[in-house]
Design a protein around this motif. Structure first.
Motif, PDB file in Angstrom:
ATOM      1  N   SER A 119       0.845  -1.197   0.000  1.00 46.03           N
ATOM      2  CA  SER A 119       0.000   0.000   0.000  1.00 46.03           C
ATOM      3  C   SER A 119       0.881   1.248   0.000  1.00 46.03           C
ATOM      4  O   SER A 119       2.054   1.197   0.395  1.00 46.03           O
ATOM      5  N   PHE A 120       0.304   2.384  -0.434  1.00 50.40           N
ATOM      6  CA  PHE A 120       1.075   3.612  -0.597  1.00 50.40           C
ATOM      7  C   PHE A 120       0.396   4.792   0.091  1.00 50.40           C
ATOM      8  O   PHE A 120      -0.826   4.816   0.257  1.00 50.40           O
ATOM      9  N   ASP A 121       1.213   5.760   0.440  1.00 57.01           N
ATOM     10  CA  ASP A 121       0.687   7.012   0.960  1.00 57.01           C
ATOM     11  C   ASP A 121       1.723   8.095   0.701  1.00 57.01           C
ATOM     12  O   ASP A 121       2.895   7.792   0.414  1.00 57.01           O
ATOM     13  N   THR A 122       1.311   9.359   0.777  1.00 55.57           N
ATOM     14  CA  THR A 122       2.256  10.463   0.625  1.00 55.57           C
ATOM     15  C   THR A 122       2.041  11.486   1.722  1.00 55.57           C
ATOM     16  O   THR A 122       0.924  11.680   2.210  1.00 55.57           O
ATOM     17  N   VAL A 123       3.126  12.137   2.115  1.00 53.97           N
ATOM     18  CA  VAL A 123       3.084  13.229   3.080  1.00 53.97           C
ATOM     19  C   VAL A 123       3.601  14.473   2.363  1.00 53.97           C
ATOM     20  O   VAL A 123       4.729  14.478   1.872  1.00 53.97           O
ATOM     21  N   PRO A 124       2.791  15.521   2.275  1.00 52.12           N
ATOM     22  CA  PRO A 124       3.201  16.692   1.501  1.00 52.12           C
ATOM     23  C   PRO A 124       4.397  17.417   2.106  1.00 52.12           C
ATOM     24  O   PRO A 124       4.631  17.373   3.320  1.00 52.12           O
ATOM     25  N   GLY A 125       5.149  18.067   1.237  1.00 50.22           N
ATOM     26  CA  GLY A 125       6.265  18.896   1.669  1.00 50.22           C
ATOM     27  C   GLY A 125       6.204  20.233   0.958  1.00 50.22           C
ATOM     28  O   GLY A 125       5.408  20.417   0.028  1.00 50.22           O
ATOM     29  N   ILE A 126       7.017  21.171   1.373  1.00 49.20           N
ATOM     30  CA  ILE A 126       7.069  22.472   0.713  1.00 49.20           C
ATOM     31  C   ILE A 126       7.676  22.286  -0.670  1.00 49.20           C
ATOM     32  O   ILE A 126       8.812  21.839  -0.799  1.00 49.20           O
ATOM     33  N   SER A 127       6.912  22.618  -1.708  1.00 50.80           N
ATOM     34  CA  SER A 127       7.402  22.438  -3.073  1.00 50.80           C
ATOM     35  C   SER A 127       8.252  23.629  -3.500  1.00 50.80           C
ATOM     36  O   SER A 127       8.205  24.705  -2.881  1.00 50.80           O
ATOM     37  N   SER A 128       8.992  23.459  -4.572  1.00 53.69           N
ATOM     38  CA  SER A 128       9.819  24.552  -5.100  1.00 53.69           C
ATOM     39  C   SER A 128       8.959  25.729  -5.533  1.00 53.69           C
ATOM     40  O   SER A 128       9.413  26.878  -5.535  1.00 53.69           O
ATOM     41  N   ILE A 129       7.697  25.451  -5.878  1.00 51.90           N
ATOM     42  CA  ILE A 129       6.797  26.509  -6.352  1.00 51.90           C
ATOM     43  C   ILE A 129       6.503  27.510  -5.241  1.00 51.90           C
ATOM     44  O   ILE A 129       6.614  28.723  -5.425  1.00 51.90           O
ATOM     45  N   THR A 130       6.130  27.002  -4.071  1.00 53.80           N
ATOM     46  CA  THR A 130       5.856  27.908  -2.956  1.00 53.80           C
ATOM     47  C   THR A 130       7.152  28.420  -2.336  1.00 53.80           C
ATOM     48  O   THR A 130       7.202  29.548  -1.846  1.00 53.80           O
ATOM     49  N   ALA A 131       8.208  27.605  -2.343  1.00 57.41           N
ATOM     50  CA  ALA A 131       9.491  28.054  -1.808  1.00 57.41           C
ATOM     51  C   ALA A 131      10.059  29.207  -2.626  1.00 57.41           C
ATOM     52  O   ALA A 131      10.697  30.122  -2.085  1.00 57.41           O
ATOM     53  N   PHE A 132       9.812  29.174  -3.932  1.00 60.63           N
ATOM     54  CA  PHE A 132      10.282  30.243  -4.817  1.00 60.63           C
ATOM     55  C   PHE A 132       9.735  31.597  -4.384  1.00 60.63           C
ATOM     56  O   PHE A 132      10.452  32.595  -4.346  1.00 60.63           O
ATOM     57  N   ALA A 133       8.449  31.631  -4.040  1.00 64.16           N
ATOM     58  CA  ALA A 133       7.829  32.893  -3.641  1.00 64.16           C
ATOM     59  C   ALA A 133       8.484  33.455  -2.385  1.00 64.16           C
ATOM     60  O   ALA A 133       8.738  34.663  -2.285  1.00 64.16           O
ATOM     61  N   SER A 134       8.792  32.581  -1.427  1.00 63.25           N
ATOM     62  CA  SER A 134       9.448  33.036  -0.196  1.00 63.25           C
ATOM     63  C   SER A 134      10.881  33.477  -0.453  1.00 63.25           C
ATOM     64  O   SER A 134      11.336  34.505   0.061  1.00 63.25           O
ATOM     65  N   ALA A 135      11.605  32.685  -1.250  1.00 61.74           N
ATOM     66  CA  ALA A 135      13.016  32.993  -1.502  1.00 61.74           C
ATOM     67  C   ALA A 135      13.198  34.303  -2.259  1.00 61.74           C
ATOM     68  O   ALA A 135      14.169  35.040  -2.035  1.00 61.74           O
ATOM     69  N   THR A 136      12.264  34.606  -3.134  1.00 57.17           N
ATOM     70  CA  THR A 136      12.378  35.815  -3.953  1.00 57.17           C
ATOM     71  C   THR A 136      11.628  37.008  -3.361  1.00 57.17           C
ATOM     72  O   THR A 136      11.779  38.138  -3.829  1.00 57.17           O
ATOM     73  N   GLY A 137      10.788  36.729  -2.355  1.00 60.25           N
ATOM     74  CA  GLY A 137      10.062  37.805  -1.705  1.00 60.25           C
ATOM     75  C   GLY A 137       8.940  38.390  -2.534  1.00 60.25           C
ATOM     76  O   GLY A 137       8.603  39.565  -2.398  1.00 60.25           O
ATOM     77  N   ILE A 138       8.346  37.569  -3.392  1.00 62.34           N
ATOM     78  CA  ILE A 138       7.238  38.063  -4.211  1.00 62.34           C
ATOM     79  C   ILE A 138       5.929  37.435  -3.771  1.00 62.34           C
ATOM     80  O   ILE A 138       5.896  36.319  -3.254  1.00 62.34           O
ATOM     81  N   ALA A 139       4.839  38.168  -3.961  1.00 55.30           N
ATOM     82  CA  ALA A 139       3.505  37.654  -3.667  1.00 55.30           C
ATOM     83  C   ALA A 139       2.833  37.280  -4.986  1.00 55.30           C
ATOM     84  O   ALA A 139       2.785  38.085  -5.913  1.00 55.30           O
ATOM     85  N   ILE A 140       2.335  36.049  -5.069  1.00 56.72           N
ATOM     86  CA  ILE A 140       1.708  35.560  -6.302  1.00 56.72           C
ATOM     87  C   ILE A 140       0.197  35.559  -6.140  1.00 56.72           C
ATOM     88  O   ILE A 140      -0.332  34.955  -5.208  1.00 56.72           O
ATOM     89  N   ASN A 141      -0.476  36.235  -7.043  1.00 60.99           N
ATOM     90  CA  ASN A 141      -1.935  36.288  -7.038  1.00 60.99           C
ATOM     91  C   ASN A 141      -2.445  36.157  -8.469  1.00 60.99           C
ATOM     92  O   ASN A 141      -1.693  36.315  -9.423  1.00 60.99           O
TER      93      ASN A 141
END
Length: 211
Positions: free
Chosen positions: A110-132
């Protein structure tokens, strides 16, 4: 059981508490390279590094995946195997292909996944931009799926998207909250709460052949 654990973009302190707990209690931990091994080193030292080559040689990739499944399977069949993946397991990761092979060769796992911070959301924090607003995300391949946030009338939206060639729909409401609900295709409701995401995808023959 095999659980894929997202370990975020690189900082060991950005792992979730659930991820750390699973890494510590697993019967065995597998990682797809030395970078992942280093990220989880504060929490686990005895890990197995597997080879997942960065190449366009599909035959070689397929051979490596089959070899890795035979290393993971004995642990996953008898206990808890954890496979750590940078970012999030379900965003452009190798876990889906790994599972597709294991389902054929070791169907009892059987399988399962536990989410982690993806590069997509990490990019916004690292660059200091707000995405809307609307955002297009791609790994360079053809766009064949959509993620829509805050969809209050999901059934109406799915009807519109069908006209554009989309034929698979998944609605997730209040993800990881006590009231979480997941609806698929014909079960998509007329209305949904503010905390909802509608996923739509077109059939992709190449994806069906992968693994």
């Amino acid at each position: 059981m095999l659980v894929a654990v997202g370990i975020g973009p690189g900082d060991p302190e950005l792992l979730t508490i659930k991820a750390v707990n699973l890494i510590k209690k697993a019967d065995a931990v597998f990682v797809p390279g030395k970078v992942a091994k280093e990220i989880i080193s504060p929490y686990r030292k005895d890990v197995t590094v597997l080879s997942f080559p960065m190449t366009d040689d599909e035959d070689y990739i397929s051979r490596c995946i089959h070899e890795n499944t035979e290393i993971i399977a004995p642990v996953a069949e008898e206990g808890l195997a954890v496979f750590c993946i940078l970012g999030d397991p379900n965003f452009y990761g190798t876990f889906g292909r790994l599972c597709s092979v294991l389902k054929k060769t070791h169907p009892k796992i059987s399988f399962d996944t536990v989410p982690g911070i993806s590069s997509i959301t990490a990019f916004a924090s690292a660059t200091g931009i707000a995405i809307n607003g609307g955002v297009e995300i791609s790994d360079g391949s053809e766009i064949n799926s959509k993620l829509m946030l805050k969809v209050r009338k999901p059934k109406d939206m799915s009807v519109k998207l069908k006209a554009e060639g989309y034929n698979e729909f998944i609605l997730a409401e209040k993800i990881f909250m006590n009231e979480q609900n997941i609806f698929r295709n014909g079960d998509i409701p007329d209305e949904s709460p503010y905390f909802s995401i509608l996923f739509a995808r077109k059939n992709n023959p190449a994806e069906k052949r992968s693994g």
